[in-house]
Design a protein around this motif. Structure first.
Motif, PDB file in Angstrom:
ATOM      1  N   ARG A  51       1.231  -1.206  -0.196  1.00  0.00           N
ATOM      2  CA  ARG A  51       0.602   0.327   0.220  1.00  0.00           C
ATOM      3  C   ARG A  51       0.854   1.269  -0.064  1.00  0.00           C
ATOM      4  NH1 ARG A  51      -3.425  -3.523   2.963  1.00  0.00           N
ATOM      5  NH2 ARG A  51      -2.398  -2.956   5.137  1.00  0.00           N
ATOM      6  N   ASP A  52       2.270   0.760   0.302  1.00  0.00           N
ATOM      7  CA  ASP A  52       2.858   2.166   0.830  1.00  0.00           C
ATOM      8  C   ASP A  52       3.640   2.880  -0.498  1.00  0.00           C
ATOM      9  OD1 ASP A  52       2.095   2.984   3.518  1.00  0.00           O
ATOM     10  OD2 ASP A  52       4.410   1.576   3.970  1.00  0.00           O
ATOM     11  N   GLU A  54       1.865   1.952  -3.323  1.00  0.00           N
ATOM     12  CA  GLU A  54       1.374   2.103  -4.486  1.00  0.00           C
ATOM     13  C   GLU A  54       1.333   4.128  -4.439  1.00  0.00           C
ATOM     14  OE1 GLU A  54      -1.201  -1.739  -5.393  1.00  0.00           O
ATOM     15  OE2 GLU A  54      -1.577  -1.167  -2.993  1.00  0.00           O
ATOM     16  N   ARG A  55       0.851   4.051  -2.444  1.00  0.00           N
ATOM     17  CA  ARG A  55       0.713   5.254  -2.916  1.00  0.00           C
ATOM     18  C   ARG A  55       2.061   6.465  -3.191  1.00  0.00           C
ATOM     19  NH1 ARG A  55      -1.610   4.175   2.037  1.00  0.00           N
ATOM     20  NH2 ARG A  55       0.432   3.774   3.909  1.00  0.00           N
ATOM     21  N   ALA A  56       2.751   5.420  -3.201  1.00  0.00           N
ATOM     22  CA  ALA A  56       4.398   6.360  -3.549  1.00  0.00           C
ATOM     23  C   ALA A  56       4.429   6.758  -4.922  1.00  0.00           C
ATOM     24  CB  ALA A  56       5.555   5.735  -3.022  1.00  0.00           C
ATOM     25  N   ARG A  60       2.366  -1.119  -8.972  1.00  0.00           N
ATOM     26  CA  ARG A  60       0.586  -1.431  -9.444  1.00  0.00           C
ATOM     27  C   ARG A  60       0.438  -2.506  -9.691  1.00  0.00           C
ATOM     28  NH1 ARG A  60       1.897   0.155 -16.230  1.00  0.00           N
ATOM     29  NH2 ARG A  60       3.514  -1.780 -16.327  1.00  0.00           N
TER      30      ARG A  60
END
Length: 405
Positions: A51-52, A54-56, A60
């Motif tokens: 999740r971290d 992906e946020r960065a 994907r």
């Protein structure tokens, strides 16, 4: 141009994130469950790390697993090529290459100058213009994702010029030049400088065969010959940052009629290089203007045999001293010619390997003439996103890091 980049020390700085990125790079695509198995982390930990990432914008989703057992198929993940970019500059004695690559090592744009390396001020002007042009090729939203600029060049530009048939006066201005610092000041990017052989080895480690191999000797045959050493997934440096400089290993003199024949011993650089091939082609009356694309002529076959003979002992010595099971051989030669060289080299290794030792496995490199420039561009990506060794000071241990002032 004054650019600010994501630079070293930015996300991901924690070892676990880097480990997940490295495993995902090697696997290509993987579910969270597969990443947990590959890393040894718990499913919960991997889920948070993903999740971290992906946020960065570094990871994907690319689809769903196809599997026959019951249960909801897992989401497949991959690195997002648009998550980061880098620029690489290779300064060679007779060529300047500047490339822009993405996070997975795809070359997006390139500028090349086939010319004798000019004095540092002129070279800086050329490179700065090239960097500006490559940055302009990126959409504005992606420019802040440039991790930095890597510079790869021979550390001893003014040495071995007699063997390379180059004018000594042309390279005197390069002694003690802080090119990386000047480029950082001119562009605003963080710059990492590295020996060109080690940089190409890092490209192979990060984007090529190294995704499945942690220990190898990398050898590149260009106008000269150089290389790098990868052990435990890290590039070794040495006291003067020239580890893997295989061209300096003493070898018997060449038996080619075109060889100077001035010494009872020689160095590998004088036998296994495209400059030596050009010299032999000229001596045999054959065109030598583009020695990287030779045909099957008697002179070419003679050089291939002499080159294989010269390489055998240094490669076996590296196998013994470094305990590397694999040699990755790359070159400016066209792939078919490099394959013929590899075919000739294998029996030489088999003939001379000693008792209780095995010959190294020979693999062809992934990038050919782009290896040096791609290696330069890989330096900031490896620094920002590569795995950290146990006692980390720099991923590219011993490389020079220059922050823009």
């Amino acid at each position: 141009m004054r650019m600010r980049n994501i630079g070293q020390g930015s996300f991901p700085s924690r070892p676990n994130e880097r480990t997940v990125l490295q495993r995902l790079r090697r696997l290509g695509e993987a579910s969270r469950a597969a990443l947990a198995r590959a890393t040894g982390f718990t499913n919960t930990s991997v889920g948070q790390i993903v999740r971290d990432l992906e946020r960065a914008g570094l990871v994907r989703a690319v689809g769903r697993e196809h599997r026959g057992r019951r249960g909801q198929p897992g989401t497949l993940l991959s690195l997002d090529p648009r998550g980061a970019f880098a620029i690489g500059v290779r300064l060679d004695r007779t060529r300047i290459d500047t490339v822009l690559i993405d996070l997975v090592g795809t070359v997006l744009a390139q500028r090349t100058h086939d010319r004798l390396l000019p004095a540092p001020p002129q070279a800086l002007a050329i490179v700065r213009e090239d960097v500006e042009a490559l940055v302009a090729d990126l959409a504005p939203a992606y420019r802040r994702r440039i991790a930095g600029v890597g510079v790869a060049r021979p550390y001893n530009l003014g040495s071995w010029l007699e063997q390379l048939d180059l004018p000594r006066t042309a390279f005197l201005p390069w002694e003690n030049v802080a090119f990386g610092a000047e480029l950082a000041h001119a562009t605003g990017f963080t710059v990492i400088e590295e020996n060109d052989g080690s940089a190409a080895a890092i490209a192979e480690l990060f984007h090529g065969l190294g995704r499945g191999c942690d220990d190898f000797l990398y050898v590149f045959i260009g106008p000269a010959i150089g290389g790098g050493v990868v052990l435990g997934g890290q590039c070794l440096r040495g006291a003067t940052r020239n580890a893997g400089d295989i061209g300096m290993i003493p070898v018997p003199p060449s038996r080619l009629a075109s060889a100077p024949g001035t010494s009872a011993r020689d160095i590998l650089l004088s036998r296994a290089s495209l400059n030596t091939l050009r010299r032999h082609l000229r001596a045999r009356g054959e065109p030598a203007g583009n020695a990287s694309l030779p045909c099957r002529t008697p002179a070419v076959e003679e050089w291939l045999e002499d080159c294989a003979d010269a390489l055998a002992a240094p490669l076996l010595a590296a196998r013994a001293f470094l305990d590397v099971p694999t040699v990755v051989l790359d070159s400016d030669l066209q792939p078919e010619a490099l394959e013929r060289l590899t075919d000739r080299l294998a029996p030489h290794l088999a003939t001379h390997v000693t008792e209780a030792r095995t010959r190294p496995k020979l693999l062809r490199g992934s990038f050919g003439s782009n290896a040096g420039a791609l290696g330069a561009a890989t330096l900031p990506l490896f620094e920002s996103f590569g795995p950290r060794p146990p006692s980390h000071e720099s991923h590219v241990e011993g490389a020079l890091h220059i922050a823009a002032s």
